[in-house]
Scaffold this motif. Structure first.
Motif, PDB file in Angstrom:
ATOM      1  N   LEU A  50       0.813  -1.215   0.000  1.00 26.62           N
ATOM      2  CA  LEU A  50       0.000   0.000   0.000  1.00 26.62           C
ATOM      3  C   LEU A  50       0.852   1.272   0.000  1.00 26.62           C
ATOM      4  O   LEU A  50       0.571   2.212  -0.760  1.00 26.62           O
ATOM      5  CB  LEU A  50      -0.928  -0.005   1.221  1.00 26.62           C
ATOM      6  N   LEU A  51       1.890   1.337   0.819  1.00 26.14           N
ATOM      7  CA  LEU A  51       2.716   2.548   0.876  1.00 26.14           C
ATOM      8  C   LEU A  51       3.431   2.809  -0.445  1.00 26.14           C
ATOM      9  O   LEU A  51       3.394   3.946  -0.942  1.00 26.14           O
ATOM     10  CB  LEU A  51       3.718   2.464   2.029  1.00 26.14           C
ATOM     11  N   PRO A  52       4.100   1.821  -1.064  1.00 23.23           N
ATOM     12  CA  PRO A  52       4.707   2.085  -2.379  1.00 23.23           C
ATOM     13  C   PRO A  52       3.696   2.542  -3.432  1.00 23.23           C
ATOM     14  O   PRO A  52       4.011   3.404  -4.263  1.00 23.23           O
ATOM     15  CB  PRO A  52       5.321   0.725  -2.760  1.00 23.23           C
ATOM     16  N   LEU A  53       2.471   1.991  -3.396  1.00 23.81           N
ATOM     17  CA  LEU A  53       1.451   2.431  -4.343  1.00 23.81           C
ATOM     18  C   LEU A  53       1.057   3.881  -4.081  1.00 23.81           C
ATOM     19  O   LEU A  53       0.886   4.672  -5.020  1.00 23.81           O
ATOM     20  CB  LEU A  53       0.219   1.529  -4.245  1.00 23.81           C
ATOM     21  N   ALA A  54       0.894   4.241  -2.805  1.00 29.75           N
ATOM     22  CA  ALA A  54       0.542   5.617  -2.464  1.00 29.75           C
ATOM     23  C   ALA A  54       1.639   6.589  -2.887  1.00 29.75           C
ATOM     24  O   ALA A  54       1.355   7.692  -3.382  1.00 29.75           O
ATOM     25  CB  ALA A  54       0.280   5.728  -0.959  1.00 29.75           C
ATOM     26  N   ILE A  55       2.885   6.185  -2.715  1.00 32.20           N
ATOM     27  CA  ILE A  55       3.998   7.031  -3.151  1.00 32.20           C
ATOM     28  C   ILE A  55       3.923   7.255  -4.657  1.00 32.20           C
ATOM     29  O   ILE A  55       4.144   8.366  -5.153  1.00 32.20           O
ATOM     30  CB  ILE A  55       5.340   6.390  -2.750  1.00 32.20           C
ATOM     31  N   GLY A  56       3.593   6.200  -5.404  1.00 37.24           N
ATOM     32  CA  GLY A  56       3.471   6.337  -6.853  1.00 37.24           C
ATOM     33  C   GLY A  56       2.371   7.287  -7.261  1.00 37.24           C
ATOM     34  O   GLY A  56       2.525   8.056  -8.217  1.00 37.24           O
ATOM     35  N   VAL A  57       1.241   7.261  -6.547  1.00 41.55           N
ATOM     36  CA  VAL A  57       0.118   8.139  -6.876  1.00 41.55           C
ATOM     37  C   VAL A  57       0.447   9.590  -6.549  1.00 41.55           C
ATOM     38  O   VAL A  57       0.284  10.498  -7.394  1.00 41.55           O
ATOM     39  CB  VAL A  57      -1.152   7.696  -6.117  1.00 41.55           C
ATOM     40  N   PHE A  58       0.912   9.854  -5.325  1.00 38.39           N
ATOM     41  CA  PHE A  58       1.123  11.236  -4.886  1.00 38.39           C
ATOM     42  C   PHE A  58       2.375  11.867  -5.489  1.00 38.39           C
ATOM     43  O   PHE A  58       2.527  13.094  -5.444  1.00 38.39           O
ATOM     44  CB  PHE A  58       1.190  11.296  -3.365  1.00 38.39           C
ATOM     45  N   SER A  59       3.277  11.046  -6.051  1.00 40.83           N
ATOM     46  CA  SER A  59       4.496  11.615  -6.630  1.00 40.83           C
ATOM     47  C   SER A  59       4.224  12.402  -7.910  1.00 40.83           C
ATOM     48  O   SER A  59       5.088  13.145  -8.373  1.00 40.83           O
ATOM     49  CB  SER A  59       5.500  10.495  -6.917  1.00 40.83           C
ATOM     50  N   VAL A  60       3.021  12.253  -8.498  1.00 36.74           N
ATOM     51  CA  VAL A  60       2.700  12.989  -9.731  1.00 36.74           C
ATOM     52  C   VAL A  60       1.958  14.282  -9.434  1.00 36.74           C
ATOM     53  O   VAL A  60       1.631  15.029 -10.353  1.00 36.74           O
ATOM     54  CB  VAL A  60       1.857  12.108 -10.682  1.00 36.74           C
ATOM     55  N   ILE A  61       1.694  14.560  -8.171  1.00 31.91           N
ATOM     56  CA  ILE A  61       0.986  15.787  -7.793  1.00 31.91           C
ATOM     57  C   ILE A  61       2.013  16.873  -7.486  1.00 31.91           C
ATOM     58  O   ILE A  61       2.900  16.662  -6.649  1.00 31.91           O
ATOM     59  CB  ILE A  61       0.081  15.553  -6.567  1.00 31.91           C
ATOM     60  N   PRO A  62       1.958  18.013  -8.144  1.00 31.30           N
ATOM     61  CA  PRO A  62       2.929  19.088  -7.886  1.00 31.30           C
ATOM     62  C   PRO A  62       2.974  19.455  -6.400  1.00 31.30           C
ATOM     63  O   PRO A  62       1.977  19.411  -5.697  1.00 31.30           O
ATOM     64  CB  PRO A  62       2.395  20.255  -8.727  1.00 31.30           C
ATOM     65  N   LEU A  63       4.142  19.784  -5.940  1.00 27.96           N
ATOM     66  CA  LEU A  63       4.443  20.153  -4.564  1.00 27.96           C
ATOM     67  C   LEU A  63       4.349  18.943  -3.613  1.00 27.96           C
ATOM     68  O   LEU A  63       5.262  18.690  -2.829  1.00 27.96           O
ATOM     69  CB  LEU A  63       3.519  21.275  -4.068  1.00 27.96           C
ATOM     70  N   VAL A  64       3.261  18.196  -3.673  1.00 30.99           N
ATOM     71  CA  VAL A  64       3.138  17.010  -2.824  1.00 30.99           C
ATOM     72  C   VAL A  64       4.223  15.993  -3.155  1.00 30.99           C
ATOM     73  O   VAL A  64       4.658  15.218  -2.301  1.00 30.99           O
ATOM     74  CB  VAL A  64       1.738  16.368  -2.992  1.00 30.99           C
ATOM     75  N   SER A  65       4.690  16.004  -4.401  1.00 29.80           N
ATOM     76  CA  SER A  65       5.715  15.052  -4.821  1.00 29.80           C
ATOM     77  C   SER A  65       7.002  15.211  -4.019  1.00 29.80           C
ATOM     78  O   SER A  65       7.734  14.237  -3.816  1.00 29.80           O
ATOM     79  CB  SER A  65       6.015  15.229  -6.312  1.00 29.80           C
ATOM     80  N   TYR A  66       7.282  16.422  -3.546  1.00 26.70           N
ATOM     81  CA  TYR A  66       8.489  16.624  -2.731  1.00 26.70           C
ATOM     82  C   TYR A  66       8.370  15.863  -1.412  1.00 26.70           C
ATOM     83  O   TYR A  66       9.335  15.246  -0.941  1.00 26.70           O
ATOM     84  CB  TYR A  66       8.705  18.117  -2.455  1.00 26.70           C
ATOM     85  N   LEU A  67       7.197  15.888  -0.806  1.00 27.87           N
ATOM     86  CA  LEU A  67       6.986  15.168   0.446  1.00 27.87           C
ATOM     87  C   LEU A  67       7.072  13.665   0.227  1.00 27.87           C
ATOM     88  O   LEU A  67       7.686  12.943   1.024  1.00 27.87           O
ATOM     89  CB  LEU A  67       5.620  15.538   1.032  1.00 27.87           C
ATOM     90  N   THR A  68       6.480  13.189  -0.864  1.00 29.24           N
ATOM     91  CA  THR A  68       6.519  11.746  -1.121  1.00 29.24           C
ATOM     92  C   THR A  68       7.948  11.270  -1.379  1.00 29.24           C
ATOM     93  O   THR A  68       8.275  10.116  -1.084  1.00 29.24           O
ATOM     94  CB  THR A  68       5.634  11.388  -2.319  1.00 29.24           C
ATOM     95  N   SER A  69       8.794  12.149  -1.917  1.00 25.87           N
ATOM     96  CA  SER A  69      10.200  11.772  -2.126  1.00 25.87           C
ATOM     97  C   SER A  69      10.882  11.490  -0.802  1.00 25.87           C
ATOM     98  O   SER A  69      11.630  10.512  -0.657  1.00 25.87           O
ATOM     99  CB  SER A  69      10.943  12.880  -2.875  1.00 25.87           C
ATOM    100  N   PHE A  70      10.609  12.326   0.204  1.00 16.18           N
ATOM    101  CA  PHE A  70      11.187  12.097   1.520  1.00 16.18           C
ATOM    102  C   PHE A  70      10.651  10.807   2.139  1.00 16.18           C
ATOM    103  O   PHE A  70      11.383  10.051   2.780  1.00 16.18           O
ATOM    104  CB  PHE A  70      10.900  13.287   2.443  1.00 16.18           C
ATOM    105  N   VAL A  71       9.362  10.543   1.948  1.00 19.88           N
ATOM    106  CA  VAL A  71       8.767   9.314   2.481  1.00 19.88           C
ATOM    107  C   VAL A  71       9.385   8.093   1.817  1.00 19.88           C
ATOM    108  O   VAL A  71       9.694   7.090   2.471  1.00 19.88           O
ATOM    109  CB  VAL A  71       7.240   9.324   2.292  1.00 19.88           C
TER     110      VAL A  71
END
Length: 288
Positions: free
Chosen positions: A230-251
């Motif tokens: 679930l977490l890797p899938l969520a990272i994949g989804v949110f990484s395409v959203i501008p600005l939010v992608s920076y947070l997902t990179s840290f996660v």
């Protein structure tokens, strides 16, 4: 020095009095004595009242413990010794310094986990290209065609002069979402399918690792396997959203490096699902 098939403690060919640790990939510099010092033989009494070692007979020896904490009492003469690195459920014994699950199964090293991750990443990259590559191409088709024509005409300014609005307008976003959906579906089917049927992805199988629940042996259920993905899938989804992608990179980075310092060697996605990565295969779950 011969190379064993899996990680564990083996006879050191350079010194018969030592055992050397093989981490599953290379021989390490860690060695331990083959046997810990044994206690003095205990005196026994024969029926006639005699005491001492003579009464015990020539075949009796003292008892102690070896480096794994197992009794060393034996009958003098040739004896069959259990192979080092083999436990009762098919996983290596661990020294006190090696982290294990609550029931004693040896946890996978961080290096082995990284190796398994890279193997899976390569396999998934091929699968993404096969199943979703057409969608990514159609998403960027107009832009790539312009870039190719500009390169052939030696006119890079045709691409450099594009404004952000013009660039976004050249992309066909319906194919972006189609390709993203297929990519995430392939990722989910890959991980959930292999974990629920084999307790390991191909990368982990290649390096002799498997995934189990923290509280029991046996293969993972589909629900647990999905929670672990679930977490890797969520990272994949949110990484395409501008600005939010920076947070997902840290996660994503935190998830990858978390096992280095974690006492139970769990990544963040392991903690969500209640799983641990261990050495050796998982037996089928036993019914109580």
């Amino acid at each position: 020095m011969s190379t064993p098939e899996r990680a564990g403690w083996y006879d050191d060919p350079e010194d018969e009095s030592l055992l050397r640790y093989f981490d599953g990939i290379i021989w390490s510099d860690r060695t331990v004595p083959r046997r810990a010092p044994s206690a003095a033989p205990a005196a026994t009494t024969d029926p006639s009242g005699a005491h001492g070692a003579d009464a015990a007979g020539p075949a009796s020896t003292g008892s102690g413990t070896d480096v794994f904490g197992r009794p060393t009492g034996h009958v003098a003469g040739p004896a069959t010794q259990a192979p080092y690195g083999t436990a009762t459920h098919g996983t290596p014994y661990a020294l006190a310094s090696e982290p294990t699950t609550a029931d004693g199964q040896v946890l996978a090293s961080y290096g082995a986990r990284v190796g398994a991750y890279l193997i899976d990443w390569i396999i998934l990259a091929v699968l993404y290209a096969v199943f979703a590559g057409w969608g990514w191409w159609l998403w960027m088709k107009d832009y790539l065609s312009l870039a190719w024509d500009a390169a052939m005409a030696n006119q890079p300014e045709r691409v450099e002069s594009l404004t952000p609005e013009q660039l976004v307008g050249m992309l066909d976003w319906k194919f972006f979402f189609i390709a993203l959906g297929i990519t995430l579906l392939v990722q989910a089917v890959y991980h959930v399918g292999f974990l629920s049927t084999r307790s390991a992805t191909p990368g982990k199988m290649a390096l002799g690792l498997s995934v189990r629940s923290t509280d029991r042996l046996g293969r993972l259920g589909v629900g647990t396997a999905f929670m672990r993905t679930l977490l890797p899938l969520a990272i994949g989804v949110f990484s395409v959203i501008p600005l939010v992608s920076y947070l997902t990179s840290f996660v994503a980075i935190a998830d990858l490096v978390w096992p280095i310092k974690d006492q139970r060697r769990q990544a963040l996605h392991d903690k969500i699902a209640g799983t641990q990565v261990v050495r050796g295969k998982q037996p089928p779950a036993t019914s109580s």
